[in-house]
Design an enzyme around this catalytic site. Sequence first.
Site, PDB file in Angstrom:
ATOM      1  N   CYS A  42       5.274 -14.603  23.436  1.00  0.00           N
ATOM      2  CA  CYS A  42       4.978 -15.734  24.314  1.00  0.00           C
ATOM      3  C   CYS A  42       5.868 -16.931  23.952  1.00  0.00           C
ATOM      4  O   CYS A  42       7.063 -16.891  24.183  1.00  0.00           O
ATOM      5  CB  CYS A  42       3.493 -16.067  24.289  1.00  0.00           C
ATOM      6  SG  CYS A  42       2.962 -17.069  25.715  1.00  0.00           S
ATOM      7  N   HIS A  58       0.924 -11.153  25.315  1.00  0.00           N
ATOM      8  CA  HIS A  58       0.321 -11.231  23.978  1.00  0.00           C
ATOM      9  C   HIS A  58      -0.251  -9.870  23.568  1.00  0.00           C
ATOM     10  O   HIS A  58      -1.424  -9.579  23.840  1.00  0.00           O
ATOM     11  CB  HIS A  58      -0.811 -12.255  23.968  1.00  0.00           C
ATOM     12  CG  HIS A  58      -0.378 -13.678  23.980  1.00  0.00           C
ATOM     13  ND1 HIS A  58      -0.002 -14.360  22.848  1.00  0.00           N
ATOM     14  CD2 HIS A  58      -0.265 -14.559  25.004  1.00  0.00           C
ATOM     15  CE1 HIS A  58       0.324 -15.602  23.160  1.00  0.00           C
ATOM     16  NE2 HIS A  58       0.182 -15.747  24.458  1.00  0.00           N
ATOM     17  N   GLU A  66      -1.148  -9.029  20.690  1.00  0.00           N
ATOM     18  CA  GLU A  66      -2.036  -9.190  19.534  1.00  0.00           C
ATOM     19  C   GLU A  66      -3.488  -9.426  19.894  1.00  0.00           C
ATOM     20  O   GLU A  66      -4.371  -9.390  19.031  1.00  0.00           O
ATOM     21  CB  GLU A  66      -1.549 -10.345  18.643  1.00  0.00           C
ATOM     22  CG  GLU A  66      -1.879 -11.753  19.146  1.00  0.00           C
ATOM     23  CD  GLU A  66      -0.864 -12.337  20.113  1.00  0.00           C
ATOM     24  OE1 GLU A  66      -0.745 -13.562  20.164  1.00  0.00           O
ATOM     25  OE2 GLU A  66      -0.204 -11.544  20.816  1.00  0.00           O
TER      26      GLU A  66
END
Length: 242
Positions: free
Chosen positions: A97, A175, A177
């Site tokens: 990002c 993202h 994660e």
Amino acid sequence: MRVLFVKQDHASPGGLVGDAFAGLGYDVSEFTVVPRERYHSPAVTVEFPDPAGYDAIVAFGAVWAVYDDAAIGTWVHDEIAFTRAALGLGVPVLGICFGGQLLAAAAGGAVTRAPAPEIGWNVIETAGTGLIDPGPWFQWHSDRFTVPADVPVLARTALANQAFVCGRALGLQFHPEVTDEVLQCWLDGGGSAGLAAAGVDADALLAQTRRLQGAAAGRARELVRRFVRDVAAAPVGAVPVA
């Protein structure tokens, strides 16, 4: 093997990406750019570490815009220079990002405001190289990056480029994660107000994240594995996928 996680702020857990690197045997070190006590006044002075001391670097997201010097000061230019130095040394870099936008800037691209924000779990259009899966991946951004013409864009949506490779570096707009714990951390850090302003129900987004994070964990592990296998191990100066 040593990987450096560059956290732009205190509210950026490594989540599934951290788990994936640990699972591959990496020793994880963390470097926080803006300390907790300066989160609301982030124009700090930062001395970045020597990228040559690591086998890989991961740059995580942030609530700020790469181009907003008035808010965050000069450290963003220092981080771009740090990232450019890593590229020059052949140190593998994964940008997520804001981190992907920094990487695009370091590679000679640009970061601008997107026509509209992308928030939530979205399927992306991929180039079919086998490096990036269509998802769904979690997104929360209002900016977008462009890259030079000789840098392959591997994924996109109607609003923004989503992934690119530049030598031993992989930049992402999404993202990988995110878990419910990561999202809750962002909400607790002020993200709830941002979602409300965008007309997004935070509770519904959390519930959706809990439903999807099991499958997302598998995609995140595979993405990191491919980054290590196909991008980080590429010859210095090469573009491993086209």
